[in-house]
Design a protein around this motif. Structure first.
Motif, PDB file in Angstrom:
ATOM      1  N   HIS A  84       0.823  -1.225   0.000  1.00 25.71           N
ATOM      2  CA  HIS A  84       0.000   0.000   0.000  1.00 25.71           C
ATOM      3  C   HIS A  84       0.850   1.265   0.000  1.00 25.71           C
ATOM      4  O   HIS A  84       0.359   2.343  -0.328  1.00 25.71           O
ATOM      5  CB  HIS A  84      -0.959   0.008   1.186  1.00 25.71           C
ATOM      6  N   THR A 146      -1.415  -5.416   0.796  1.00 26.33           N
ATOM      7  CA  THR A 146      -1.116  -5.301   2.236  1.00 26.33           C
ATOM      8  C   THR A 146      -2.238  -4.671   3.046  1.00 26.33           C
ATOM      9  O   THR A 146      -2.214  -4.727   4.272  1.00 26.33           O
ATOM     10  CB  THR A 146       0.185  -4.503   2.467  1.00 26.33           C
ATOM     11  N   MET A 147      -3.223  -4.077   2.365  1.00 24.37           N
ATOM     12  CA  MET A 147      -4.357  -3.486   3.098  1.00 24.37           C
ATOM     13  C   MET A 147      -5.641  -4.297   2.901  1.00 24.37           C
ATOM     14  O   MET A 147      -6.726  -3.842   3.289  1.00 24.37           O
ATOM     15  CB  MET A 147      -4.586  -2.048   2.632  1.00 24.37           C
ATOM     16  N   ASP A 148      -5.568  -5.488   2.278  1.00 20.66           N
ATOM     17  CA  ASP A 148      -6.797  -6.253   2.131  1.00 20.66           C
ATOM     18  C   ASP A 148      -7.189  -6.831   3.496  1.00 20.66           C
ATOM     19  O   ASP A 148      -6.440  -6.779   4.468  1.00 20.66           O
ATOM     20  CB  ASP A 148      -6.708  -7.306   1.025  1.00 20.66           C
ATOM     21  N   ASP A 149      -8.387  -7.399   3.570  1.00 22.92           N
ATOM     22  CA  ASP A 149      -8.937  -7.795   4.877  1.00 22.92           C
ATOM     23  C   ASP A 149      -8.058  -8.815   5.591  1.00 22.92           C
ATOM     24  O   ASP A 149      -7.796  -8.699   6.796  1.00 22.92           O
ATOM     25  CB  ASP A 149     -10.357  -8.353   4.702  1.00 22.92           C
ATOM     26  N   SER A 152      -4.776  -7.248   6.739  1.00 22.46           N
ATOM     27  CA  SER A 152      -5.026  -6.280   7.820  1.00 22.46           C
ATOM     28  C   SER A 152      -5.291  -6.998   9.146  1.00 22.46           C
ATOM     29  O   SER A 152      -4.807  -6.570  10.207  1.00 22.46           O
ATOM     30  CB  SER A 152      -6.210  -5.384   7.467  1.00 22.46           C
ATOM     31  N   VAL A 155      -2.013  -8.137  10.508  1.00 23.77           N
ATOM     32  CA  VAL A 155      -1.248  -7.012  11.050  1.00 23.77           C
ATOM     33  C   VAL A 155      -1.755  -6.651  12.438  1.00 23.77           C
ATOM     34  O   VAL A 155      -0.972  -6.438  13.377  1.00 23.77           O
ATOM     35  CB  VAL A 155      -1.341  -5.785  10.102  1.00 23.77           C
ATOM     36  N   HIS A 417      -2.338   1.031   7.873  1.00 22.02           N
ATOM     37  CA  HIS A 417      -3.005   0.307   8.955  1.00 22.02           C
ATOM     38  C   HIS A 417      -3.017   1.198  10.198  1.00 22.02           C
ATOM     39  O   HIS A 417      -1.956   1.456  10.786  1.00 22.02           O
ATOM     40  CB  HIS A 417      -2.259  -0.996   9.266  1.00 22.02           C
ATOM     41  N   SER A 462       3.842  -4.189   7.989  1.00 18.69           N
ATOM     42  CA  SER A 462       2.955  -5.155   7.328  1.00 18.69           C
ATOM     43  C   SER A 462       3.732  -6.033   6.346  1.00 18.69           C
ATOM     44  O   SER A 462       3.488  -7.245   6.247  1.00 18.69           O
ATOM     45  CB  SER A 462       1.814  -4.433   6.614  1.00 18.69           C
TER      46      SER A 462
END
Length: 927
Positions: A84, A146-149, A152, A155, A417, A462
């Motif tokens: 991200h 790196t920001m998908d569910d 996340s 993380v 995040h 992440s």
């Protein structure tokens, strides 16, 4: 198969075919339950990014390894995904908003983050589509962000678990602060740039017993006068006889009129500057350490926007730092305390995104206890569980890990995040997966008001979880059980600290196992002159432009785009350099040629100078492969497919099959050691020099004999095996050709990429056949060389005599007489007995055997003599010129070494040529 090699006709066609048929998916070879797995995690490129030469180089290496192991029947996964890229992405969207007359502050956090997601959906697939153009074959169905569910959730769990163990904490420390972006930065996001500045020397008065200024001064030197406002000590070396008697006394800090101590510390180097160092613990990393050792107060005098805050005297409050600098220097001068100002070259830390000068800033941030996490990660390399290739890079790893500092993981951004920590009205901290979890963990009722921490996590946090979070951790998925630990991480040396080490730490902590078994470190891609490629230098190459081609006009526009228009001189320099290097732009070379170029340059750990001449050469190699294959197909149209064997094969066929086995051995050995450069050279030499230049020529007379069907089978068999060897590096041209081979052999796999990789059959290695064909090649080349030297037309058939031939020479001659006559274009080939006199002839030596070509009647002696003498005169002139230059002391002493060396090399080359021409004249005289 298309009639003429044209990469534009085959690349998109075959990539779509591969992806449509699911050949990239994990276990595409059908061995999903195989004990032999092979997995590579892609270093996730920034979602903001476009493919650059470093990506193209790295991804060529990874795809080659993946295709190589996939063809060996292993259960293979190349895990793709994107990062991200917190700061980079936020900046892109903020610039868009600014262009529209808006800002993130105006939008508010929630609306701004929504805007970033919208932009990611529109532009986030750019780099993955470019990877497709490169022929990359990851399992796109498993693509992660790196920001998908799932990522996340992983993380958040890691943060919460580490916090509960006390390995994540909140503390006040110095960080790299970007005043433009208003966030902390990692060291990786800071570039040190050499710039011209000044060194100011100031006198600080030593205080007397009453705390007033005495007439004794300590002279300090600084490049940042504004930080004087935050000084809390002056340091001298305890071993420095000049000043050690002052340790424990105080100085009266000018302007601020504060008493600060004189401390003894090794940080003050008697050999540098004045030997006295001003200490500003809140604004310098080295000074911070001194402050910790002497329990000095931390006095922060800067606001987050780099203006002076209320901790400084009122006259300076609110001033931008560089205005404050001028004001401090002026006041010190007025007070008579400015000793001197000197021009000074210094390294200035600048944010790689904003370009602003970075300030060490005292802030409250979140930290990871890296020392604790580092211990098992160091042991993993110590005991050989993880190997670096080349091995010397583990020393770089150790150097950082053994001196590791706690890791600042918070960033003052909105995109990323968000830290899962909440504060009550008394600023007590509650950590949980979400607010409800935080309340539940700490038994908080709804009446307790909570606000979430505004900061987000460092992007490296992440990405440190990438090897296991992408495999669905914390769920114990089948993929996690199958592919973790992965086999190899392919990356550059510049992120050993920031990514490689952190993945090892997190893998050991949360999986209790290494994330990868080997770390293959490749070099950086530089331009042809060895310069780092950068937009500011205007020497960037776009890999897609090498594949598709680009006009000079478009290339100039691309290389100067984004440069400030007030830099006309720099823009002109870039244009001139580009026009000199690419006068007609860049012609299309196709993906295979570019990939083979990268492979040929991929020696372990060394930077590579990207040479366009190589791309041109390997484009010719693609054409050679294509044309050679067409020759084979034209000569095997009537071949009836059957099981290949060498039962009744000729020596020529036994030789090429034997050479193929040796090529397979060499290729696989190099690939298994990550020497793609040597592997590519091995298959290049085999295909071009042995298969095309010799076997195809040697096969022509054999195709006219009763052995035709056998020779056809050998032609196809060796072509099939060679294409499979080439495929991992050159996927497109090999697939296009192999489909024809498949039809001839009635092979089962639908694609070469899921066919079996060649395995050596040592029983097919035939030293006798190799020695015999080597003899034929050597004799043929010797005759061709004499033709060239004596200017004898290729069409003229020659009579050749062999003198001093051994029994083996005679045997080889008798066995291969028809072949030799065809290859060397001979009228006759016979032996001279020991008692026979040798006629005047052009001669070549082949071991102890002499090859003689009688010259009588072959050439016009008078005309040939004129031609040779004319060449001798020309060379004599060149020798005289070179000797004159080299006898000139001014030239030898003043010219660059490489020019002198080049002149010497020319002289030696011409002297050798002169000797050869004189020998030819002597031979003519004997006729």
């Amino acid at each position: 198969m298309i009639e003429k090699y044209d990469p534009t006709q085959i690349e998109t066609k075959w990539y779509q075919n591969w992806e449509k048929n699911g050949y990239f998916k994990a276990g595409a070879t059908g061995n999903t339950d195989s004990d032999e797995t092979y997995c590579i995690m892609i270093p996730p490129p920034n979602v903001t990014g476009t493919l650059h030469m470093g990506h193209a180089f790295q991804d060529t290496i990874m795809d080659t390894l993946i295709r190589y192991h996939r063809m060996q029947g292993k259960n293979t996964l190349w895990q793709p995904g994107t990062d991200h890229a917190g700061i980079a992405t936020q900046m892109v969207v903020e610039r868009q908003l600014n262009a529209q007359g808006s800002s993130r502050v105006e939008l508010g956090r929630e609306a701004f983050v929504d805007q970033v997601w919208q932009w990611k959906e529109q532009s986030g697939n750019t780099i993955t589509n470019q990877l497709r153009r490169m022929g990359a074959s990851p399992d796109w169905s498993r693509q992660r962000f790196t920001m998908d569910d799932g990522m996340s959730a992983a993380v958040m769990k890691v943060f919460v678990d580490l916090h509960e163990e006390g390995l994540i904490y909140r503390g006040q420390r110095l960080v790299n602060w970007d005043p433009t972006l208003n966030t902390a930065l990692s060291d990786l996001e800071v570039e040190s740039v050499e710039e011209n500045g000044f060194m100011w020397h100031f006198n600080y008065p030593v205080a007397d017993d009453n705390g007033d200024a005495s007439d004794v001064f300590l002279t300090i030197a600084t490049t940042r006068p504004e930080t004087l406002l935050g000084d809390t000590a002056v340091a001298v070396n305890p071993d420095d006889d000049r000043f050690k008697h002052l340790i424990g006394q105080q100085v009266l800090l000018p302007i601020c009129n504060r008493l600060i101590p004189i401390v003894g510390d090794q940080h003050a180097d008697p050999e540098k500057g004045t030997g006295c160092v001003k200490i500003t613990p809140a604004h310098d990393f080295n000074d911070y350490q001194v402050g910790q050792r002497h329990d000095l107060p931390l006095l922060n005098v800067l606001n987050f926007d780099a203006t002076i805050n209320k901790n400084a005297p009122e006259a300076y409050q609110g001033l931008p730092r560089y205005d404050a600098r001028k004001a401090v220097v002026a006041e010190m001068d007025r007070l008579g305390l400015l000793v001197e100002t000197k021009p000074h070259t210094l390294m200035v830390p600048r944010g790689d995104r904003s370009g602003d000068v970075i300030e060490p800033m005292l802030t409250n941030q979140w930290y990871v206890d890296a020392k604790t996490l580092a211990k098992p990660a160091i042991e993993a390399v110590d005991n050989g569980d993880i190997k670096f290739v080349p091995d010397n890079w583990k020393n770089t790893y150790y150097a950082w890990m053994n001196d590791i500092q706690d890791w600042c993981i918070s960033r003052q951004l909105w995109w990323g995040h968000r830290i899962p920590a909440w504060y009550d009205e008394q600023d007590n901290i509650y950590v949980g997966m979400d607010e409800a979890d935080a309340r539940a963990r700490h038994n908080l009722t709804d009446e307790v008001k909570l606000r979430q921490d505004n900061d987000v996590l460092d992007t490296w946090f992440s990405s440190a979880l990438w090897p296991f979070a992408t495999l669905d951790w914390p769920e114990n998925s089948k993929e996690l059980q199958t592919y973790y630990p992965t086999n190899v991480l392919v990356t550059g040396f510049d992120i050993i600290f920031f990514w490689v080490a952190r993945m090892i730490m997190m893998g050991m902590k949360f999986m209790d196992n290494i994330p990868f078994k080997e770390v293959y470190i490749h070099g950086l891609v530089r331009d042809s002159n060895g310069q780092k490629m950068s937009k500011s230098k205007g020497n960037v190459l776009d890999p897609i432009d090498l594949i598709d081609g680009i006009s000079l006009e478009a290339l100039l526009q691309k290389r100067t785009q984004g440069l400030m228009q007030d830099q006309p001189k720099k823009i002109e320099q870039i244009k001139q350099a580009t026009m000199a290097e690419f006068p007609e732009g860049i012609k299309p070379y196709g993906c295979d040629a570019m990939r083979f170029t990268f492979a040929s340059l991929a020696s372990t750990g060394r930077d590579i100078n990207f040479d366009m001449g190589r791309v041109e050469g390997y484009r010719n190699f693609c054409n050679k492969i294509f044309n050679a294959s067409r020759f084979v197909f034209m000569n095997t149209e009537d071949h009836v497919a059957g099981e290949f064997n060498l039962e009744n094969a000729s020596t020529v066929e036994k030789w090429i099959v034997s050479r193929l086995q040796n090529c397979i051995i060499e290729y696989r050995r190099h690939m298994d050691r990550y020497r793609l450069d040597l592997a590519s050279q091995a298959i290049y030499d085999f295909f071009w020099n042995e298969y095309c230049d010799w076997f195809l020529e040697l096969s022509k007379p054999l195709l006219k004999t009763e052995q035709k069907a056998q020779v056809q089978g050998t032609l196809l068999y060796v072509l099939d095996q060679a294409l499979r060897l080439l495929h991992p590096i050159m996927p497109y041209v090999t697939e296009e050709i192999w489909q024809e081979v498949k039809a001839k052999f009635q092979l089962k796999p639908d694609s070469i990429m899921i066919s079996s990789f060649p395995i050596v059959n040592k029983s097919l290695i035939d030293d006798q056949a190799e020695a015999e064909i080597k003899w034929i090649k050597t004799l043929t080349l010797a005759v061709r060389q004499i033709r060239g030297e004596m200017n004898i037309p290729p069409s003229k058939k020659l009579t050749v005599l062999l003198s001093q031939a051994s029994e083996q020479d005679q045997s080889f001659m008798q066995s291969n007489l028809p072949l030799l006559k065809t290859m060397a274009r001979l009228e006759a080939l016979s032996l001279i007995q020991n008692d026979q006199e040798e006629p005047p002839a052009a001669t070549a030596l082949m071991g102890e055997m002499k090859i003689l070509i009688p010259l009588a009647g072959l050439i016009d002696k008078t005309e040939e003599s004129k031609r040779i003498n004319k060449q001798i005169d020309k060379i004599n002139q060149e020798i005289k010129r070179a000797e004159g230059k080299l006898n000139n002391e001014k030239f030898v002493n003043k010219a660059p070494d490489h020019l002198v060396a080049a002149e010497k090399a020319k002289l030696e080359s011409n002297q050798v040529a002169l000797q050869e021409l004189n020998e030819q004249l002597e031979k003519l005289d004997k006729l």
